[in-house]
Design a protein around this motif. Structure first.
Motif, short mmCIF file in Angstrom:
data_model
loop_
_atom_site.label_atom_id
_atom_site.label_comp_id
_atom_site.label_asym_id
_atom_site.label_seq_id
_atom_site.Cartn_x
_atom_site.Cartn_y
_atom_site.Cartn_z
N GLU A 73 2.74 14.39 5.25
CA GLU A 73 2.44 14.88 6.60
C GLU A 73 3.67 15.48 7.27
OE1 GLU A 73 0.76 11.58 8.66
OE2 GLU A 73 -1.09 11.56 7.47
N LEU A 74 4.85 15.04 6.84
CA LEU A 74 6.10 15.58 7.37
C LEU A 74 6.55 16.82 6.61
CD1 LEU A 74 8.14 12.28 7.96
CD2 LEU A 74 7.17 13.79 9.71
N GLY A 75 5.74 17.26 5.64
CA GLY A 75 6.08 18.45 4.87
C GLY A 75 6.97 18.18 3.68
N ILE A 76 7.13 16.92 3.31
CA ILE A 76 7.97 16.56 2.17
C ILE A 76 7.14 16.60 0.89
CG2 ILE A 76 9.35 14.71 1.12
CD1 ILE A 76 10.00 13.80 3.99
N SER A 77 7.59 17.36 -0.07
CA SER A 77 6.92 17.45 -1.36
C SER A 77 7.43 16.32 -2.27
CB SER A 77 7.21 18.81 -2.01
OG SER A 77 6.68 18.87 -3.31
N ILE A 78 6.51 15.50 -2.75
CA ILE A 78 6.88 14.37 -3.60
C ILE A 78 6.85 14.81 -5.06
CG2 ILE A 78 6.26 12.03 -4.31
CD1 ILE A 78 4.98 11.66 -1.56
N THR A 79 8.03 14.83 -5.68
CA THR A 79 8.13 15.29 -7.06
C THR A 79 7.80 14.18 -8.06
OG1 THR A 79 10.51 14.78 -7.08
CG2 THR A 79 9.84 17.02 -6.45
N ASP A 80 7.93 12.94 -7.65
CA ASP A 80 7.64 11.81 -8.53
C ASP A 80 7.50 10.56 -7.65
OD1 ASP A 80 7.17 10.34 -10.79
OD2 ASP A 80 9.24 10.38 -11.53
N THR A 81 6.83 9.57 -8.18
CA THR A 81 6.70 8.29 -7.48
C THR A 81 7.06 7.15 -8.42
OG1 THR A 81 4.36 8.00 -8.06
CG2 THR A 81 4.85 9.15 -5.99
N ASN A 140 0.84 -1.19 0.00
CA ASN A 140 0.00 0.00 0.00
C ASN A 140 0.88 1.25 0.00
OD1 ASN A 140 -1.98 1.93 0.26
ND2 ASN A 140 -2.74 1.24 2.24
N PRO A 141 1.41 1.64 -1.17
CA PRO A 141 2.34 2.78 -1.23
C PRO A 141 1.68 4.11 -0.90
CG PRO A 141 1.81 2.01 -3.45
CD PRO A 141 1.25 0.99 -2.50
N GLN A 142 0.37 4.23 -1.08
CA GLN A 142 -0.29 5.51 -0.82
C GLN A 142 -0.17 5.91 0.65
OE1 GLN A 142 -1.74 3.11 -2.89
NE2 GLN A 142 -1.07 4.32 -4.66
N ARG A 143 -0.27 4.92 1.55
CA ARG A 143 -0.15 5.25 2.97
C ARG A 143 1.24 5.83 3.27
NH1 ARG A 143 -0.21 0.37 5.46
NH2 ARG A 143 -2.46 0.21 5.69
N PHE A 144 2.27 5.22 2.70
CA PHE A 144 3.64 5.69 2.88
C PHE A 144 3.80 7.11 2.33
CE2 PHE A 144 7.62 5.90 0.25
CZ PHE A 144 8.46 6.34 1.25
N GLU A 145 3.28 7.35 1.13
CA GLU A 145 3.42 8.67 0.52
C GLU A 145 2.66 9.74 1.29
OE1 GLU A 145 2.19 7.60 -3.41
OE2 GLU A 145 3.94 6.31 -3.68
N ASN A 146 1.52 9.40 1.82
CA ASN A 146 0.77 10.36 2.65
C ASN A 146 1.55 10.70 3.92
OD1 ASN A 146 -1.37 10.47 0.85
ND2 ASN A 146 -2.55 8.88 1.90
N SER A 147 2.25 9.72 4.47
CA SER A 147 3.06 9.97 5.67
C SER A 147 4.19 10.95 5.37
CB SER A 147 3.64 8.65 6.19
OG SER A 147 2.62 7.78 6.62
N LEU A 148 4.80 10.83 4.19
CA LEU A 148 5.84 11.79 3.81
C LEU A 148 5.26 13.20 3.71
CD1 LEU A 148 7.81 9.83 1.03
CD2 LEU A 148 8.49 10.20 3.41
#
Length: 326
Positions: free
Chosen positions: A248-256, A238-246
């Motif tokens: 929440e820490l203020g990390i902007s995800i530029t790509d997955t 479940n990668p979405q849970r991991f990405e949401n956690s990032l």
């Protein structure tokens, strides 16, 4: 995630109905197998100590590993000596059963058993033959209880306690059995487990996955100095849970980039992101330690169970006469 896997967590589509006949065949075969153990046509074995199964009725991404990482020290705090057995999915050990030690490689052990052995001060044994794994533990260690990481459907093994983990968000997907849906057993199976435990949500018997730090992959050291943007790469259920956690820490995800669960990483998998910071899970990180760059990081999460869940586990341990404390 394949097209079929994506369909599991969406409204039923033409693909779902196309696969339903195969799900019916899966149901018939699994029901026959389960029945054969119930009536004694297939033989079960009982380990020398009580066995606690931590499993689920669906495929992957339910959060069993963080729960086991919490459960082992919890049981030890009650005075119980614990060992863990696992099938060792994706492992390439020289022989089985195989005792995972700090000197084992992640390739030999598989990602989840390697992580369990790295984080826990207890024996971790892998192998498809769970009887052989239990016998190895009996020969080498004096333990009070064995935790089976997964194995809810491994009916050959007698179990004293069944703990079933359910993802509070995805739950049972479209409610169909494999391959039309993500389920290995129907939800009616939950009536027979000892505890139904939600990962997330507001159920009394639940736990949350708390973020407990960002670590560098290359040295496993916690750091407060990490970029606030980067690429999220994972090979989990479940990668979405991991990405949401990032986020929440203020990390902007530029790509997955998503790989299949238990993917065996190589440096080639990261060539498209050579100059970017990379964020991954701890389970991913153990497979990348040997070739990680300084700007690769992993998010560590730990299970935080509700008070009601801890009390319920104590109570059932007493009922089964595994624990006799207050």
């Amino acid at each position: 995630m394949s097209k079929i896997e994506k369909s599991w967590y969406q409204s039923k589509s033409w693909l779902t109905f196309l696969l339903l006949p195969l799900s019916g065949l899966f149901w018939a075969l699994s029901t026959l197998r389960c029945w054969s153990f119930k009536v004694g046509l297939s033989k079960t074995f009982r380990a020398h100590v009580p066995v606690i199964v931590v499993g689920n009725i669906g495929i992957g991404g339910n959060g069993k590993t963080p729960f086991v990482l919490w459960l082992v020290p919890f049981l030890r705090s009650l005075g119980l000596e614990v060992a863990v057995i696992s099938r060792g999915y994706g492992s390439k050990a020289p022989y089985y059963p195989f005792l995972v030690t700090p000197d084992s490689s992640v390739g030999e052990a598989g990602d989840e058993p390697f992580l369990l052995a790295a984080r826990l001060d207890c024996p971790v044994v892998i192998g498809a033959d769970r009887r052989a794994s239990c016998e190895l533990i009996n020969k080498r260690y004096n333990v009070d209880v064995i935790i089976s990481d997964d194995g809810l459907q491994h009916y050959q093994m007698h179990r004293d306690i069944e703990l079933c983990i359910v993802d509070a968000q995805r739950r049972f997907g479209n409610g169909c059995l494999i391959p039309a849906g993500p389920l290995r057993e129907l939800p009616s199976r939950l009536k027979n487990v000892d505890l139904l435990i939600e990962n997330g949500g507001n159920a009394p018997l639940s736990y949350t996955l708390a973020q407990t730090g960002i670590y560098q992959v290359c040295n496993n050291q916690r750091t407060e100095q990490y970029p606030l943007q980067g690429v999220a790469i994972s090979a989990i259920g479940n990668p979405q849970r991991f990405e949401n956690s990032l986020r929440e820490l203020g990390i902007s995800i530029t790509d997955t980039q998503h790989f299949r669960d238990h993917h065996a990483y190589s440096i080639e998998d990261f060539k498209a992101h050579t100059n970017q910071a990379i964020f991954m899970t701890e389970k991913d990180a153990v497979k990348c330690h040997a070739f990680a760059n300084d700007n690769w990081y992993y998010l560590r999460v730990d299970a935080k169970p509700s008070d009601a869940l801890q009390s319920s586990i104590k109570q059932i341990l007493k009922q089964k006469e595994i624990y006799h404390g207050i």
